[in-house]
Each structure stands twice: as structure tokens, then as C-alpha cells.
Design an enzyme around this catalytic site. Structure first.
Site, PDB file in Angstrom:
ATOM      1  N   HIS A 144      40.519 156.658  20.083  1.00  0.00           N
ATOM      2  CA  HIS A 144      40.621 155.862  21.036  1.00  0.00           C
ATOM      3  C   HIS A 144      41.579 156.343  22.376  1.00  0.00           C
ATOM      4  O   HIS A 144      41.190 155.817  23.573  1.00  0.00           O
ATOM      5  CB  HIS A 144      41.295 154.533  20.353  1.00  0.00           C
ATOM      6  CG  HIS A 144      40.425 153.873  19.513  1.00  0.00           C
ATOM      7  ND1 HIS A 144      40.145 154.072  18.251  1.00  0.00           N
ATOM      8  CD2 HIS A 144      39.706 152.567  20.016  1.00  0.00           C
ATOM      9  CE1 HIS A 144      39.253 153.179  17.815  1.00  0.00           C
ATOM     10  NE2 HIS A 144      38.928 152.390  18.635  1.00  0.00           N
ATOM     11  N   GLY A 145      42.380 157.315  22.187  1.00  0.00           N
ATOM     12  CA  GLY A 145      43.135 157.574  23.192  1.00  0.00           C
ATOM     13  C   GLY A 145      44.155 158.512  22.974  1.00  0.00           C
ATOM     14  O   GLY A 145      44.466 158.898  21.835  1.00  0.00           O
TER      15      GLY A 145
END
Lengths: 506, 505
Positions: B349-350
Site C-alpha cells: 500500500h505504501g
């Protein structure tokens, strides 16, 4: 069953077709209008305060920005944009009661602002908290200007105008109204309590709040400005103050009767006519008979203008202000400027208005090149206190120290470890053979000597009166009578005056 | 270009739809005229079946244009990924008999894909972490992250893996494969589509009015979720976190509103995009799988992940969790697998420690839920309801706290949010401006967001369908969705309002 399916198909075809036509309409209409010059779309809305984005010049853009450039152009140029924005705005205001851009709807059709350049709601909520350094800098700024102006034979007045949110809390959105905090004016009033510049900083919230309590309309509902009557109240208050400072400034005969009685001709007073103030008082005549306008940057309004009376006597005022005190000093349109009414009473002869300006030392020095105004007035709204200490520089800091310093005479001796501020005031200092042209200001070197040796130097400019400050740390016993000044070559002056003050140890 | 922009809605989308439908219609008309044959299935007598290749090529062109619009020359990386993975799949197919070689090719393909992803997405994070841990000063490379790289890389990797496993035949046409990978509806924000789900439709599909109608309706639902709810609550969430990251505490009410707003924002933003992607896909003849199924109704974290970002969770299950052993190697290993998978899921996601922590947070609860013994369902109705409510509250607490981790950029920021929520943070006056955001618009958006997080609308719809004429209800639904669509477009168009903030006037 088949009938049902056929009906369902018809419903589907209908809606899909309508939507496809609708989605194509934005581009289709724009294309049609560009070819056939019909329909005519409303122009880009004025309240956006900008020009629409043009089609990008691809040669100057990086490849990655092509898409965003085209979208920016499209977002400003799609068909019926102004109507759509208006609809969106109204939906936010009247249905959702939510803010649009930085405009926050209040009770009824009242609009307030938050954040950005006019953080009035932030100020009401106490969300603008000035740091100690900011407060000290602002106090220093006011003190420095007061001293600096006086050294030049002038006076400096700081006018702080109230914002609508503080004056009309009953019109605020409910959640905001219930959470009043400590505004910046409160913070500054507390800081200025023991300052020597306190009398020169005028907070005009009382005069406005009193008018509001009397049921007078002083603000426009839909924007942040005082209306013409509200602006007139501020000028009246400023006029009263100037009357205490200048003997010949008489109080205007103010007639504050209700506007309808004035219009009906049964009472003296003032009323608003198409956003302009019409003042009716005994012996009144059209006062403002000429103006000078100077536009800068192609803006459609004058940034500098001059209002004068027919009477050739009285003080002169240089005024830096925003649009709150615009009315009656300048006009948005050149052709109506002559019809403006002079907002000051007898004893005020000329007002030079510098709209949307503050007074940095350089601008004041420029103004004083040929003539020193009797008073400098700088006005800004209370919600701008946190927007930096505009006008603060080394000169103002030294001037503030001089104001707060302990006076000593030429015969005094100062012990080491102290600091002295030396102020030198020149009358009619000139550079031989030099005539100022436009905004050019030639720098003149001035040296402070102690016992013949240079201890400090600075610059000044030709002018009728110039003050210059030197800050000198005292490292050994120092006799004031050993100080002298030396100006640069070809510089001469009529007379000079040196004053000394000791700065208290920090 | 984003789906909720005016340019996409009124320029790009109509052009794509009209041209794709138009080309297909034209080809079918020409073929009908020339061959007079039915075009649905290949005929037993060998009559011509009109290929979808020209339409797929057109779609590929539009998808690459869509990507180029936002990324510029970054589109070359996308094309490189398509070409490389297509070659890998072909190589694996050609060497089916040599399993060892196939494995090696698969290994190379996965390695290159992961290196590609890691280089662009994680190199900065990696170097920063090394510097922090070892006290070094290695310069951090500043590499621009290509849009959607996580999505299309995972998609391409799943394709190569499926070809290797034999669960899907490779695409013979690079255009079809390119169309699959780059398809603009799901290119930048998912769902992650498996090749097997659309392989058949790439070759042969039919776009009926049913599909187009469903597509529009689904698109309007997604657009409304994104524009009307997600964007409305986002402002409050952003404001709260801006103060929190600056170390400024706020009143508990504000902190709670901010957290709830973010919980709604992430769901409606993400599911809105998925709905729009699914709708666009249907308009073009593709059926993508559901990506969100009322995740906030879940009664356990396992249940949550069966409803939230389904395409991602199934991807991780099929390509990581199961190869690691899944739940077949004892409780301890199962727990470890959960932590690994969800830690990596967080990282996907990041590139940040807070994302990893978020993943581990969920992984830990999944692990705990797996370890807990199965309880018998209570007999009494009251206990059943109580049990449902308690499990639901537990799940809400877990995922809401998870979102606090997910949204926070630092431990300090997260700490301020948590302290503010429980009234132990020092409240700074600057946070009072949050009262300005507390408008009717926010409250309405929150109320609708919370209500619609539960399947209330389908429940009401099903009830009404029992008692009223189906076509009448259908028309009313269309009207309501059209109104939502119009309102959403008004908000989108209104978003172009961009005043010059010069209030000195």
C-alpha cells in the site's frame, strides 16, 4: 414476460441515450458556439479574481504536464461554466450551508471568510495565536514607526479595523459561534498596554460594535467589507483622533440621523447611494476636485490617488490602507473618482491614498522626498496580524530602541557595556547637482565619528527632513560630545540635530 | 486524468465509448454485409467470426493515452512491462516440457517484476531505513513513482504465474495482453483483474444494452461515493491529521470525527473507484469481479478481508499465502504466514513503516482469530444478537485503529490522534478552526456514509421489488441514479472553481 423485457430494454435505451447525449453536450455546445457563435455563454465569473487558463503552449511545457495543462484549460472553458459554478455555489450556500472556496455561509444570507488572506473566522475561533516573537516584533514595529515619523516632523498612526465575524457573532454558523476564542486584537492590546506607542495604535472595534448594537448596518452581508456607512464611521473616529493631535483639525459636524430622514430632507446626516456615501452637512459642497491616479501592473483600479479640499489650508495625510477604508478615498472607476466625497473634516487639506499598500520605510522615505506629510496612517484588518511584520527593518528596530531608550545629553558619559542609539536629523539634505527623477532615490553616505574616527555608517536620501539612527555598542567610557557626523562628498544640508539615548541592557 | 474529473466524464469517456462501440458496430455491419453470417459464435461451416482485435487495439490505444495523460513518458515503463511479461509467458509456454527451465523463467519474471516495483516504489524507503538503523548517510534516490505500478505489476505477475501453473492459456496476441494489463478502468486503482477472468471476453464478448445500462448505473454509484461522500469527509480527516502531524492536540470530539471521517473516506474513495472501474468495464463488455462487499459489516477480521479489496487479498492468498504453506503447516506457521503476508500487504500500500505496521496489525488479529477455538453458536436469539453485536464492535475497533495507523505519517502523529481521542492531549487553540469544517454538509455526508456502509439500500430495494412493478422500480432507480450522477457532475464541475485568493480587494 417478453413484454416486460421489451419495456425494460426501452427504459435502458432511453436513459443510456439521454446520458450519452448529455455527456457529449459539454464539448458539442462549445464546438457549436465556436463555429456558429451561438449560444452565447456568460463570461468568466468576476468573483474568481483571475483570467481563465489559456490553452497551454506545449513547446514550453514538459511532456508530463500536457494533460494537466489541457485539463486546466478545459476546466475554465467548458460550456455554461459560469452557470454551473453559480449553481454549485448556491447549492453549497443554501442547501448544504457549507463553505465554498473560502466563503462560509452564516445565518440568512450572511457570508464570512476563513483562511487565506482574510482569516476572520479563524480569528474569531482564536485559532490565530501569535508567538511571543511575533508579538514583540509587532510592538517594535509600531514603536519604531512612531519614533521615526516624529523624527521627521510627522506622526504615525496605526489603524486596526475589526472584521465582520467579531462584530456579528450572531450571524455566524452555529458551530463557530459557540466556540469564541481569543482573537489577535485581544492579544495585541494586552501586549501594547505598556508600550510608548499605545496611543498611536487605534483599535476601531468599539465604534463599529456600538453602531451594530444600535441596529445600524455597517457591513455588507455578502463580502467582508464595511459598507459606506461603516467606512464613514472609521473616518469619523480617525478624524476625532487627529483633532486631538492637530490644533487646526476641527471635528466634522457629524449628523448621524437615520438615512431615510436625510433622504427625505428633514435631517442632516448621511446615506448610502449605490454603494457611495453621500454626506449632507451645512455648507457642504463638492470637495474632491482633482485626483492623481497611477495604475500599476494593468490593474483596473487606481493604486494611488489624491483627495483634496477646496480649502488651501490644513494638514496632509499619507494613508496606506486596504479596501475596507477605500470608500470615499478612491474609486474603482476613473470617471467617478471626481464625485467622491472627502471623508475628513476641516483642517485636513490633502490625503494621498495608497490603496493595498503598507508603509515600509522605503515607501515613506520616497513620499517624503519633496514634502513631509503631517501624518502617516496605515490601516489593516485585525485578521492580518499574523501575516508577517511588514515594514520591519533595521531602521525601525533602531528607532524603536531609541524611543524606549533613556535620554542622555551631550555632556553625559556612558560606561562600557551599554549601547547607545544616536539619532541625527537633517534639514534639507541635498546632493549637489542632483534632481530626483520619478522614483529614483540617490543614496547619501553618512558616517558617525567618535573623536574623529568612524564608528558607524549608514545611508540616507535627499529630502526636506531625514532622520538616521546609529547603534553603537560602548566598549570603553564614552563622552557624547566627542561624537560628530560626516556626510559624503557633494552632500550638504541646512542643519542637523544629534540626540542620544542609552538602550537598557537586554 | 481521474474518473471524477470533468475532462474524463465529458471528453475522454464519450470518445472511448462511441469509438469502441462504433468500430465494433461497423465491423459487424461490414461482416454481415459481406458474409451474411451470425457473428456470435464461430460457425461450424467455418463462416467468419468478427475479431475483437481491432476494438482491443483501440482500447489499448486509449488506455495508453489515458496513462500518458498523467504520466507522460512513464508510459514507456508500462509498455516495457507488458512486452516483457508477454515474452515470459510465451517462453514458459514454449518450454512446457522442461519444467526446470519454466521454473527458472518464472523466477526471472517474478524477480524482474519485483525489482521493477521495488526500484520505483521502495528504494527511497529502503535507503532511509538503512540510514536510520545503521546511522549512515547514503544519499536517498529521488525517483518518481509511476502511476498504478503496484496494480499493473501484480496483474502482470499473476498472469505469468497462471500461465506457469497451466491454469490459463497464454494470450497469443500482445494486443490482447496489452489491453488486459493496461485497460484504463482498472489501470491506476484496481481492481486487480486476473487474466483468467477476462481471457474469454478478450476474444469474444457481446456488449448488450443490459451491460451498458448496468455499467452506467454502477458508474454513477461509484462517482457519487467518491465525489459526494469521500471528498466531503476527506477535508475534515485531512485537517485533523495535518494538526496531529504538527503535534497539535485537539478536542476529543474533533479527533473522533476526524477518525470516523477517514474511515468513511478510505472506504468510499476506494470502493467508489472500484465501482466506477466495474461500471466502465461493463460498458466495454468486460465483467470484473466485485472488490468490496460491505466490509464494514464484518464480524471478524477474517470476514473483513473477505469483503475488503477482495482482488488484492485473493492475490496475496493465491500467490503468497498458499505457496508459503497457507494453513496447512500448523498453527505457528499459519500465524507466521499471516504476519508475513499482511506485512507485505501493508508495504504494497505504501513505502512507509506505518503501512507495514497497519498490515502487521491486521495480520496479528488474523493470527489470533485462527488460534482461537471455534465457539458454538449460542442457542438463544438474544445471545445470538449480542454475540453478533460484540463481534461487530470488536471488528470495528480493530479496523478503525488500523486506519489510524494507515493514515498517520509518523508515530508522533498517530500518538497525537490517539491522545486527542481520549482527551489526554494538550489542546492547542489553532485546532479550533476545525469547527469551520463542522457544517451540515459534513454531518449529512457522515450520516449517509455510515448508513450506506450497511446493506440497507439493497434490503429496502428487495422489499420494494416484492410489492411493486419491477419496471417501475427499475425506472425509479434509474431516475435516482441519474440524479446522483447529475449531482456528482455538478460537484465535479464546481470543483473547477479556483479563485485567486486576493482578499485585499
Amino acid at each position: 414476460m417478453k413484454k416486460n423485457i421489451n419495456l425494460k430494454r426501452k427504459i435502458q435505451w432511453t436513459f443510456v441515450s439521454i446520458w450519452m447525449i448529455f455527456l457529449c453536450l459539454f464539448v458539442g455546445l462549445r464546438f457549436f458556439a465556436s463555429v456558429f457563435d451561438y449560444p452565447q455563454f456568460k463570461p468568466f465569473p468576476a468573483y474568481e479574481n483571475r483570467h481563465p487558463n489559456p490553452l497551454p503552449d506545449f513547446s514550453s511545457l514538459p511532456i508530463k504536464k500536457y494533460g494537466s495543462g489541457i485539463e486546466a484549460w478545459y476546466n475554465d472553458n467548458f460550456a455554461c461554466r459560469t452557470d454551473v459554478i453559480g449553481l454549485y455555489r448556491n447549492f453549497h450556500y443554501f442547501v448544504l450551508k457549507a463553505y465554498f472556496g473560502r466563503e462560509v455561509p452564516g445565518v440568512g444570507n450572511w457570508v464570512f471568510r476563513h483562511g487565506g488572506d482574510w482569516a476572520e473566522l479563524d480569528d474569531y475561533l482564536g485559532a490565530i495565536v501569535l508567538k511571543e516573537k511575533e508579538i514583540n516584533d509587532l510592538v517594535t514595529l509600531f514603536e519604531g514607526r512612531v519614533e521615526w515619523a516624529r523624527a521627521h516632523g510627522s506622526e504615525f498612526v496605526q489603524v486596526i479595523t475589526p472584521v465582520k465575524a467579531q462584530m456579528h457573532p450572531e450571524k455566524l454558523p452555529f458551530m463557530v459561534r459557540c466556540h469564541k476564542g481569543r482573537g489577535v486584537s485581544e492579544q495585541m492590546k494586552a501586549a501594547l498596554e505598556n508600550s510608548l506607542a499605545r496611543d498611536n495604535v487605534l483599535f476601531f472595534d468599539d465604534v463599529i460594535s456600538n453602531a451594530v448594537k444600535e441596529g445600524r448596518e455597517v457591513f455588507y452581508y455578502e463580502d467582508h467589507h464595511l459598507n459606506a456607512y461603516g467606512s464613514y464611521l472609521l473616518y469619523r473616529e480617525l478624524n476625532k483622533y487627529l483633532a486631538t493631535k492637530f490644533e487646526n483639525v476641527g471635528l466634522m459636524q457629524y449628523y448621524d440621523n437615520p438615512p431615510q430622514e436625510v433622504i427625505d430632507g428633514i435631517a442632516m446626516g448621511c446615506y448610502r447611494s449605490n454603494r457611495r456615501l453621500v454626506i449632507s452637512r451645512p455648507g457642504d459642497s463638492e470637495l474632491c476636485d482633482k485626483y492623481i491616479t497611477e495604475t500599476r501592473g494593468g490593474r483596473p483600479f487606481p493604486l494611488t490617488c489624491v483627495g483634496t479640499t477646496n480649502v488651501n489650508d490644513g494638514i496632509s495625510i499619507a494613508m496606506a490602507h486596504d479596501s475596507i477604508m477605500r470608500y470615499a478615498l478612491s474609486s474603482w472607476k476613473d470617471d467617478t473618482a471626481e464625485n467622491m466625497h472627502f471623508p475628513f473634516g476641516y483642517g485636513v487639506q490633502i490625503v494621498r491614498s495608497y490603496i493595498f499598500n503598507r508603509f515600509p520605510t522605503g515607501l515613506m522615505s520616497f513620499i517624503m522626498t519633496e514634502d513631509v506629510p503631517d501624518v502617516f496612517v496605515e490601516q489593516f484588518a485585525e485578521c492580518k496580524f499574523n501575516q508577517g511584520c511588514i515594514g520591519m527593518d533595521a531602521i525601525i528596530r533602531k528607532a524603536a530602541k531609541f524611543l524606549n531608550g533613556r535620554e542622555i545629553s551631550k555632556k553625559d558619559i556612558v560606561e562600557p557595556g551599554n549601547k547607545i542609539i544616536v539619532r541625527v536629523v537633517f534639514d534639507n539634505i541635498v546632493l549637489e547637482g542632483y534632481t530626483p527623477v520619478g522614483k529614483e532615490m540617490k543614496k547619501l553616505s553618512v558616517k558617525l565619528l567618535y573623536d574623529g574616527k568612524e564608528v558607524a555608517k549608514d545611508v540616507t536620501f535627499p529630502g526636506v527632513k531625514r532622520a538616521i539612527y546609529f547603534e553603537v555598542p560602548v566598549t570603553e567610557q564614552c563622552a557624547m560630545d566627542k561624537f560628530s557626523i560626516k556626510v559624503g562628498p557633494k552632500t550638504s544640508y541646512e542643519k542637523s540635530q544629534i540626540s542620544f539615548k542609552v538602550v537598557e541592557k537586554e | 486524468m481521474i474518473f471524477s474529473s470533468l475532462f474524463f466524464l465529458t471528453v475522454f469517456l464519450p470518445i472511448v465509448l462511441i469509438s469502441c462501440w462504433g468500430v465494433r458496430f461497423l465491423l459487424e455491419a461490414i461482416a454481415r454485409k459481406r458474409f451474411g453470417a451470425s457473428l456470435q459464435e464461430p460457425q461450424s461451416d467455418g463462416s467468419i467470426n468478427v475479431s475483437w482485435l481491432p476494438v482491443n487495439a483501440l482500447l489499448l490505444f486509449y488506455s495508453l493515452l489515458f496513462y500518458f495523460w498523467g504520466e507522460g513518458l512513464g508510459v514507456l515503463w508500462l509498455i516495457a512491462s507488458v512486452v516483457a511479461n508477454h515474452i515470459f509467458a510465451i517462453l514458459i509456454t514454449k518450454n512446457q516440457a522442461k519444467r526446470g527451465l519454466c521454473k527458472a523463467i518464472l523466477g526471472i519474471a517474478i524477480t524482474l517484476n519485483l525489482l521493477f516495483l521495488c526500484w520505483f516504489k521502495y528504494i527511497g524507503f529502503g535507503v532511509n531505513s538503512i540510514n536510520s538503523i545503521f546511522g549512515l548517510l547514503i544519499p536517498v534516490p529521488q525517483i518518481a513513482l509511476p502511476l498504478g505500478i503496484s496494480f499493473y505489476t501484480f496483474q502482470a505477475m499473476s498472469y505469468v504465474c497462471d500461465v506457469y501453473r497451466g491454469s490459463v492459456a497464454p494470450s497469443r496476441s500482445i494486443i490482447d495482453f496489452g489491453c488486459y494489463v493496461t485497460m484504463f478502468p482498472q489501470l491506476v486503482a484496481g481492481p486487480i483483474v486476473r487474466y483468467s477472468d477476462i481471457a474469454a471476453r478478450l476474444i469474444s464478448r457481446r456488449i448488450s444494452i443490459d451491460d451498458v445500462s448496468y455499467g452506467f448505473r454502477r458508474f454513477f454509484v461509484g462517482l457519487a461515493k467518491k465525489v459526494l461522500i469521500a471528498n466531503s469527509v476527506a477535508m475534515m480527516a485531512d485537517s485533523v491529521w495535518k494538526f496531529a502531524e504538527a503535534g497539535q492536540g485537539m478536542l476529543p470530539m474533533m479527533a473522533w470525527i476526524g477518525v470516523i471521517c477517514y474511515t468513511l473516506q478510505i472506504y468510499y474513495d476506494f470502493s467508489g473507484y472500484s465501482d466506477m472501474a466495474i461500471g466502465l468495464g461493463r460498458m466495454l463488455g468486460f465483467k470484473f469481479n466485485e472488490n468490496f462487499v460491505y466490509p464494514y459489516c464484518a464480524t471478524s477480521i477474517r470476514d473483513f478481508w473477505r469483503r475488503w479489496h477482495i482482488s488484492l487479498s485473493t492475490w496475496f492468498r493465491d500467490y503468497l499465502y498458499i505457496p508459503l504453506g497457507g494453513s496447512r503447516k500448523g498453527k505457528l506457521r499459519t500465524g507466521l504466514n499471516c504476519l508475513i503476508v499482511f506485512g507485505l500487504c501493508g508495504l504494497w500500500h505504501g513505502a512507509g513503516i506505518m503501512f507495514v505496521l497497519w498490515g502487521l496489525w491486521h495480520g496479528a488479529f488474523l493470527m489470533i482469530e485462527r488460534w482461537l477455538p471455534e465457539l458454538k453458536a449460542p442457542q438463544s436469539k438474544l445471545l445470538q444478537v449480542l454475540s453478533f453485536v460484540l463481534k461487530h464492535i470488536y471488528t470495528i475497533c480493530v479496523f478503525v485503529f488500523g486506519w489510524i495507523l494507515f493514515r498517520s505519517e509518523s508515530f508522533a502523529g498517530m500518538s497525537v490522534v490517539l491522545k486527542s481521542m481520549f482527551g489526554i492531549a494538550e489542546v492547542t487553540p489553532e485546532t479550533n478552526i476545525l469547527w469551520i469544517d463542522c457544517s451540515y454538509k459534513l454531518l449529512i455526508s457522515m450520516a449517509i456514509g455510515i448508513l450506506c456502509a450497511y446493506p440497507i439500500v439493497p434490503y429496502i430495494r428487495n422489499k420494494i421489488y416484492k410489492y411493486c412493478d419491477a419496471n417501475l422500480i427499475y425506472s425509479v432507480e434509474w431516475l435516482i441514479l441519474s440524479l446522483l450522477g447529475l449531482l456528482s457532475m455538478l460537484f465535479v464541475a464546481g470543483g473547477s472553481y479556483n479563485p485567486f485568493l486576493y482578499f485585499r480587494f
